[in-house]
Design an enzyme around this catalytic site. Sequence first.
Site, mmCIF file in Angstrom:
data_model
loop_
_atom_site.group_PDB
_atom_site.id
_atom_site.type_symbol
_atom_site.label_atom_id
_atom_site.label_comp_id
_atom_site.label_asym_id
_atom_site.label_seq_id
_atom_site.Cartn_x
_atom_site.Cartn_y
_atom_site.Cartn_z
ATOM 1 N N GLU A 197 0.838 -1.196 0.000
ATOM 2 C CA GLU A 197 0.000 0.000 0.000
ATOM 3 C C GLU A 197 0.874 1.248 0.000
ATOM 4 O O GLU A 197 1.951 1.254 0.560
ATOM 5 C CB GLU A 197 -0.835 0.068 1.286
ATOM 6 C CG GLU A 197 -1.806 -1.059 1.473
ATOM 7 C CD GLU A 197 -2.325 -1.100 2.914
ATOM 8 O OE1 GLU A 197 -2.152 -0.119 3.651
ATOM 9 O OE2 GLU A 197 -2.888 -2.129 3.281
ATOM 10 N N CYS A 200 6.269 -7.201 8.133
ATOM 11 C CA CYS A 200 7.216 -6.598 9.060
ATOM 12 C C CYS A 200 7.559 -7.634 10.115
ATOM 13 O O CYS A 200 6.723 -8.426 10.515
ATOM 14 C CB CYS A 200 6.565 -5.370 9.715
ATOM 15 S SG CYS A 200 7.665 -4.435 10.788
ATOM 16 N N CYS A 248 4.923 -4.857 16.578
ATOM 17 C CA CYS A 248 4.434 -3.961 17.630
ATOM 18 C C CYS A 248 2.958 -4.322 17.891
ATOM 19 O O CYS A 248 2.205 -4.577 16.952
ATOM 20 C CB CYS A 248 4.537 -2.505 17.196
ATOM 21 S SG CYS A 248 6.224 -1.966 16.859
ATOM 22 N N CYS A 268 -0.010 -2.497 15.992
ATOM 23 C CA CYS A 268 0.161 -2.197 14.571
ATOM 24 C C CYS A 268 -0.292 -3.370 13.703
ATOM 25 O O CYS A 268 0.046 -4.521 13.972
ATOM 26 C CB CYS A 268 1.639 -1.887 14.309
ATOM 27 S SG CYS A 268 2.005 -1.530 12.577
ATOM 28 N N SER A 305 11.544 6.384 9.003
ATOM 29 C CA SER A 305 10.929 6.121 10.302
ATOM 30 C C SER A 305 11.321 4.721 10.759
ATOM 31 O O SER A 305 11.202 3.758 10.009
ATOM 32 C CB SER A 305 9.404 6.230 10.174
ATOM 33 O OG SER A 305 8.808 6.057 11.444
ATOM 34 N N SER A 353 10.167 5.672 16.351
ATOM 35 C CA SER A 353 8.919 5.309 17.023
ATOM 36 C C SER A 353 9.237 4.926 18.457
ATOM 37 O O SER A 353 9.724 3.834 18.722
ATOM 38 C CB SER A 353 8.248 4.147 16.284
ATOM 39 O OG SER A 353 7.882 4.574 14.990
ATOM 40 N N LEU A 354 8.987 5.840 19.348
ATOM 41 C CA LEU A 354 9.354 5.637 20.748
ATOM 42 C C LEU A 354 8.192 4.979 21.494
ATOM 43 O O LEU A 354 8.308 3.908 22.035
ATOM 44 C CB LEU A 354 9.719 6.988 21.372
ATOM 45 C CG LEU A 354 10.391 6.957 22.729
ATOM 46 C CD1 LEU A 354 11.777 6.325 22.626
ATOM 47 C CD2 LEU A 354 10.488 8.370 23.311
ATOM 48 N N HIS A 355 7.062 5.669 21.507
ATOM 49 C CA HIS A 355 5.787 5.131 22.023
ATOM 50 C C HIS A 355 5.727 4.879 23.520
ATOM 51 O O HIS A 355 4.642 4.651 24.061
ATOM 52 C CB HIS A 355 5.368 3.870 21.274
ATOM 53 C CG HIS A 355 5.228 4.062 19.788
ATOM 54 N ND1 HIS A 355 4.966 5.284 19.211
ATOM 55 C CD2 HIS A 355 5.324 3.184 18.757
ATOM 56 C CE1 HIS A 355 4.899 5.142 17.897
ATOM 57 N NE2 HIS A 355 5.119 3.888 17.588
ATOM 58 N N ASN A 385 -4.906 4.763 16.109
ATOM 59 C CA ASN A 385 -5.967 4.516 15.137
ATOM 60 C C ASN A 385 -6.346 3.048 15.295
ATOM 61 O O ASN A 385 -5.541 2.169 15.002
ATOM 62 C CB ASN A 385 -5.379 4.819 13.748
ATOM 63 C CG ASN A 385 -6.403 4.700 12.644
ATOM 64 O OD1 ASN A 385 -7.471 4.125 12.816
ATOM 65 N ND2 ASN A 385 -6.069 5.246 11.500
ATOM 66 N N CYS A 387 -1.125 1.914 9.010
ATOM 67 C CA CYS A 387 -0.266 0.871 8.448
ATOM 68 C C CYS A 387 -0.942 -0.467 8.205
ATOM 69 O O CYS A 387 -1.414 -1.106 9.115
ATOM 70 C CB CYS A 387 0.877 0.597 9.414
ATOM 71 S SG CYS A 387 2.126 1.824 9.327
#
Length: 336
Positions: free
Chosen positions: A91, A106, A110, A113, A186, A209-211, A285, A329
């Site tokens: 995508e 991936c 995570c 995700c 990223s 990407s810490l989060h 999201n 994603c």
Amino acid sequence: MAQEIRNLTLKELEDHFVKLGIERYRAGQVFGWLYQKGVEDFSLMTNLSGPLRDRIGESFVIERLELEKVQTAADGVLKFLFKMKDGARIESVAIPLQGRWTQVGCRFACAFCASGSSGFKRNLSAAEIVAQLLAVRRRVPEGRVSHVVFMGVGEPLDNYDNLLQAVRIMNEAQGLRLGMRRMTVSTCGLADGITRLAGEGLELELSVSLHAAMDKKRSEIMPVSRVHPLKRLLPAVRTYIEKTGRKVTFEYVLLGSFNTLPEDALALVKLARGMNVKINLIPYNDTLGRAAFREPTKLEALFFKDYLAKRGIDVTLRRPRGEDIRAACGQLRAQR
Ligand code: SAH
């Protein structure tokens, strides 16, 4: 076997041409067709003679991404679903600018995700990364893409060589001419990759990407942090800032009542203070409708942002975009 021509930088194509007995400057002409005009067929390169086009076609191919689906959100966000030659799907999102994939699937899984949920298939080639940009550009207003963010499905630094090759190709003056500062990589925080990238002498923008600002909490949602805990990640980010002079962005997805508490905000302030960084808060999201996480309330998001801002941290709260077409994603692909 004929190779996909969009895997090559200009210099590499020139060298290939010279070996084949074709004048060096022809490579620049081909680059103009590929990247400035977006042509995907050698026979349309009309400033090359027919026999020359045939010779080029014997050594090189242009593999089109097949567009399977386009969705437009109310706010103008476009989302594309492409099929590649081996049938794998990727995508791209245009906001109206960004979101390139670097891998199919991936490895990093995570918890919040969608990308990791269907596993890892393969790396994208440089040509497949570049072709997304060309295919998207053809379909956006004015045919212009100003910024690229390697932020779709996959981990760019886990496909390091092809990523860098794609970056160099997009940067070519006779090609897409995309400035290094207009490209953002990223990463979920691969410390080694960040250190390596710092040494390339490029001015790429870096997003991490810490989060979560505490290892314990970070490990709960990002398995990668067990291998790359903060004590390894942060020095790599500092090196990147020192060597490139760029301000680095920490992405922080707000997961309602999970990482939005005062203690989380405080830990983040301590972590970011004194570093040349910006914090980008992204409201979660809800992708797969999993019960484990919920989207933050407006109040939670604003509290978190204000807490940081009041303590002198450079912070932005991202407005969710493209929500009605599920542009986070891997969502479009997950539906198939
Ligand atoms: N692997 C890279 C790039 C891809 S993800 C990385 O981790 O940075 C792009 C960003 O979107 C990451 O910050 C990721 O954590 C975030 N993200 C993934 N799923 C999300 C969701 N459902 N809601 C909000 N952000 C999400």
